[in-house]
Scaffold this motif. Structure first.
Motif, PDB file in Angstrom:
ATOM      1  N   HIS A  34       0.835  -1.204   0.000  1.00 32.22           N
ATOM      2  CA  HIS A  34       0.000   0.000   0.000  1.00 32.22           C
ATOM      3  C   HIS A  34       0.868   1.251   0.000  1.00 32.22           C
ATOM      4  O   HIS A  34       1.417   1.631   1.029  1.00 32.22           O
ATOM      5  CB  HIS A  34      -0.922   0.006   1.228  1.00 32.22           C
ATOM      6  N   MET A  35       0.996   1.886  -1.177  1.00 37.11           N
ATOM      7  CA  MET A  35       1.788   3.110  -1.313  1.00 37.11           C
ATOM      8  C   MET A  35       1.125   4.014  -2.343  1.00 37.11           C
ATOM      9  O   MET A  35       0.459   3.530  -3.254  1.00 37.11           O
ATOM     10  CB  MET A  35       3.211   2.789  -1.791  1.00 37.11           C
ATOM     11  N   PRO A  36       1.329   5.322  -2.206  1.00 39.95           N
ATOM     12  CA  PRO A  36       0.797   6.245  -3.221  1.00 39.95           C
ATOM     13  C   PRO A  36       1.605   6.158  -4.514  1.00 39.95           C
ATOM     14  O   PRO A  36       2.684   5.568  -4.541  1.00 39.95           O
ATOM     15  CB  PRO A  36       0.958   7.616  -2.558  1.00 39.95           C
ATOM     16  N   VAL A  37       1.116   6.733  -5.553  1.00 42.39           N
ATOM     17  CA  VAL A  37       1.727   6.847  -6.879  1.00 42.39           C
ATOM     18  C   VAL A  37       1.754   5.499  -7.585  1.00 42.39           C
ATOM     19  O   VAL A  37       1.156   5.340  -8.637  1.00 42.39           O
ATOM     20  CB  VAL A  37       3.127   7.498  -6.857  1.00 42.39           C
ATOM     21  N   ALA A  38       2.468   4.523  -7.051  1.00 44.65           N
ATOM     22  CA  ALA A  38       2.491   3.172  -7.624  1.00 44.65           C
ATOM     23  C   ALA A  38       2.654   2.185  -6.476  1.00 44.65           C
ATOM     24  O   ALA A  38       3.598   2.291  -5.693  1.00 44.65           O
ATOM     25  CB  ALA A  38       3.631   3.024  -8.625  1.00 44.65           C
ATOM     26  N   ASP A  39       1.717   1.246  -6.362  1.00 49.41           N
ATOM     27  CA  ASP A  39       1.773   0.284  -5.260  1.00 49.41           C
ATOM     28  C   ASP A  39       2.816  -0.804  -5.522  1.00 49.41           C
ATOM     29  O   ASP A  39       3.474  -0.838  -6.570  1.00 49.41           O
ATOM     30  CB  ASP A  39       0.396  -0.314  -4.991  1.00 49.41           C
ATOM     31  N   GLY A  40       2.962  -1.697  -4.550  1.00 51.45           N
ATOM     32  CA  GLY A  40       3.961  -2.749  -4.649  1.00 51.45           C
ATOM     33  C   GLY A  40       3.746  -3.701  -5.810  1.00 51.45           C
ATOM     34  O   GLY A  40       4.703  -4.125  -6.461  1.00 51.45           O
ATOM     35  N   LEU A  41       2.504  -4.042  -6.097  1.00 49.78           N
ATOM     36  CA  LEU A  41       2.222  -4.969  -7.198  1.00 49.78           C
ATOM     37  C   LEU A  41       2.621  -4.350  -8.535  1.00 49.78           C
ATOM     38  O   LEU A  41       3.235  -5.010  -9.380  1.00 49.78           O
ATOM     39  CB  LEU A  41       0.748  -5.376  -7.205  1.00 49.78           C
ATOM     40  N   THR A  42       2.314  -3.074  -8.708  1.00 51.45           N
ATOM     41  CA  THR A  42       2.725  -2.370  -9.922  1.00 51.45           C
ATOM     42  C   THR A  42       4.240  -2.341 -10.028  1.00 51.45           C
ATOM     43  O   THR A  42       4.805  -2.553 -11.115  1.00 51.45           O
ATOM     44  CB  THR A  42       2.155  -0.944  -9.923  1.00 51.45           C
ATOM     45  N   LEU A  43       4.912  -2.103  -8.916  1.00 49.89           N
ATOM     46  CA  LEU A  43       6.374  -2.091  -8.899  1.00 49.89           C
ATOM     47  C   LEU A  43       6.941  -3.444  -9.314  1.00 49.89           C
ATOM     48  O   LEU A  43       7.795  -3.524 -10.201  1.00 49.89           O
ATOM     49  CB  LEU A  43       6.894  -1.709  -7.510  1.00 49.89           C
ATOM     50  N   VAL A  44       6.482  -4.517  -8.680  1.00 46.76           N
ATOM     51  CA  VAL A  44       7.018  -5.846  -8.977  1.00 46.76           C
ATOM     52  C   VAL A  44       6.744  -6.212 -10.436  1.00 46.76           C
ATOM     53  O   VAL A  44       7.626  -6.719 -11.135  1.00 46.76           O
ATOM     54  CB  VAL A  44       6.461  -6.910  -8.008  1.00 46.76           C
ATOM     55  N   TRP A  45       5.538  -5.958 -10.907  1.00 44.26           N
ATOM     56  CA  TRP A  45       5.202  -6.245 -12.306  1.00 44.26           C
ATOM     57  C   TRP A  45       6.146  -5.487 -13.240  1.00 44.26           C
ATOM     58  O   TRP A  45       6.670  -6.045 -14.206  1.00 44.26           O
ATOM     59  CB  TRP A  45       3.744  -5.865 -12.573  1.00 44.26           C
ATOM     60  N   SER A  46       6.380  -4.200 -12.939  1.00 51.98           N
ATOM     61  CA  SER A  46       7.256  -3.377 -13.780  1.00 51.98           C
ATOM     62  C   SER A  46       8.698  -3.866 -13.743  1.00 51.98           C
ATOM     63  O   SER A  46       9.376  -3.898 -14.779  1.00 51.98           O
ATOM     64  CB  SER A  46       7.193  -1.919 -13.324  1.00 51.98           C
ATOM     65  N   LEU A  47       9.178  -4.241 -12.575  1.00 49.16           N
ATOM     66  CA  LEU A  47      10.546  -4.768 -12.466  1.00 49.16           C
ATOM     67  C   LEU A  47      10.704  -6.050 -13.274  1.00 49.16           C
ATOM     68  O   LEU A  47      11.685  -6.214 -14.008  1.00 49.16           O
ATOM     69  CB  LEU A  47      10.901  -5.030 -10.999  1.00 49.16           C
ATOM     70  N   ARG A  48       9.762  -6.951 -13.141  1.00 49.69           N
ATOM     71  CA  ARG A  48       9.836  -8.221 -13.877  1.00 49.69           C
ATOM     72  C   ARG A  48       9.776  -7.958 -15.387  1.00 49.69           C
ATOM     73  O   ARG A  48      10.513  -8.571 -16.147  1.00 49.69           O
ATOM     74  CB  ARG A  48       8.725  -9.172 -13.446  1.00 49.69           C
ATOM     75  N   ARG A  49       8.933  -7.041 -15.788  1.00 44.62           N
ATOM     76  CA  ARG A  49       8.812  -6.715 -17.213  1.00 44.62           C
ATOM     77  C   ARG A  49      10.110  -6.123 -17.767  1.00 44.62           C
ATOM     78  O   ARG A  49      10.446  -6.328 -18.925  1.00 44.62           O
ATOM     79  CB  ARG A  49       7.658  -5.735 -17.402  1.00 44.62           C
ATOM     80  N   ARG A  50      10.847  -5.422 -16.911  1.00 43.72           N
ATOM     81  CA  ARG A  50      12.123  -4.826 -17.325  1.00 43.72           C
ATOM     82  C   ARG A  50      13.288  -5.809 -17.197  1.00 43.72           C
ATOM     83  O   ARG A  50      14.430  -5.451 -17.439  1.00 43.72           O
ATOM     84  CB  ARG A  50      12.399  -3.572 -16.499  1.00 43.72           C
ATOM     85  N   GLY A  51      12.998  -7.039 -16.761  1.00 44.48           N
ATOM     86  CA  GLY A  51      14.031  -8.072 -16.721  1.00 44.48           C
ATOM     87  C   GLY A  51      14.675  -8.335 -15.380  1.00 44.48           C
ATOM     88  O   GLY A  51      15.614  -9.130 -15.285  1.00 44.48           O
ATOM     89  N   PHE A  52      14.197  -7.697 -14.306  1.00 49.58           N
ATOM     90  CA  PHE A  52      14.777  -7.965 -12.988  1.00 49.58           C
ATOM     91  C   PHE A  52      14.348  -9.356 -12.524  1.00 49.58           C
ATOM     92  O   PHE A  52      13.165  -9.630 -12.341  1.00 49.58           O
ATOM     93  CB  PHE A  52      14.332  -6.915 -11.963  1.00 49.58           C
ATOM     94  N   ALA A  53      15.318 -10.231 -12.342  1.00 50.81           N
ATOM     95  CA  ALA A  53      15.036 -11.608 -11.921  1.00 50.81           C
ATOM     96  C   ALA A  53      15.449 -11.852 -10.479  1.00 50.81           C
ATOM     97  O   ALA A  53      15.349 -12.979  -9.987  1.00 50.81           O
ATOM     98  CB  ALA A  53      15.746 -12.589 -12.851  1.00 50.81           C
ATOM     99  N   GLY A  54      15.923 -10.820  -9.796  1.00 52.99           N
ATOM    100  CA  GLY A  54      16.390 -10.966  -8.418  1.00 52.99           C
ATOM    101  C   GLY A  54      15.250 -11.210  -7.446  1.00 52.99           C
ATOM    102  O   GLY A  54      14.072 -11.107  -7.789  1.00 52.99           O
ATOM    103  N   PRO A  55      15.614 -11.526  -6.212  1.00 55.79           N
ATOM    104  CA  PRO A  55      14.588 -11.800  -5.197  1.00 55.79           C
ATOM    105  C   PRO A  55      13.814 -10.553  -4.791  1.00 55.79           C
ATOM    106  O   PRO A  55      14.375  -9.459  -4.729  1.00 55.79           O
ATOM    107  CB  PRO A  55      15.395 -12.364  -4.020  1.00 55.79           C
ATOM    108  N   VAL A  56      12.524 -10.773  -4.542  1.00 57.43           N
ATOM    109  CA  VAL A  56      11.628  -9.711  -4.081  1.00 57.43           C
ATOM    110  C   VAL A  56      10.822 -10.262  -2.906  1.00 57.43           C
ATOM    111  O   VAL A  56      10.272 -11.358  -2.986  1.00 57.43           O
ATOM    112  CB  VAL A  56      10.654  -9.257  -5.193  1.00 57.43           C
TER     113      VAL A  56
END
Length: 105
Positions: free
Chosen positions: A58-80
């Motif tokens: 739960h965060m303003p601007v972009a929540d955690g799910l949006t962040l994780v989805w965006s990271l994965r889409r950009r190729g981040f394969a590290g642990p979350v």
């Protein structure tokens, strides 16, 4: 230089929560970078060197799910890891579908 435990991106809109997590990670030898929301976190990630992410949901601007989805889409394969005060089973499953290590509520 990255700490022996890696460079962690810690994302939470509550400064005290970020500080607490960063303190614990420092004890383990990790370097930390902080962000107050998912959009700011993406900017910090793009600067490079992040090996792992700990995020609130739960965060303003972009929540955690949006962040994780965006990271994965950009190729981040590290642990979350997702740390949140609470979420539905459906939301936790959406995080797991993106390959997070754990959803901690």
């Amino acid at each position: 230089m990255t700490g022996r435990a890696g460079k962690f991106l810690v994302v939470d809109d509550e400064p005290w929560a970020r500080a607490l997590v960063c303190e614990a990670l420092a004890v383990m030898g990790a370097e930390t970078v902080q962000a107050g929301n998912g959009a700011e976190a993406l900017e910090k990630w793009e600067a490079g060197g992040i090996t792992a992410v700990l995020t609130d949901h739960h965060m303003p601007v972009a929540d955690g799910l949006t962040l994780v989805w965006s990271l994965r889409r950009r190729g981040f394969a590290g642990p979350v890891w997702v740390l949140s005060g609470g979420m539905s089973a459906e939301l936790a499953e959406a995080y797991r579908a993106l390959g997070v290590e754990a959803v901690l509520t």
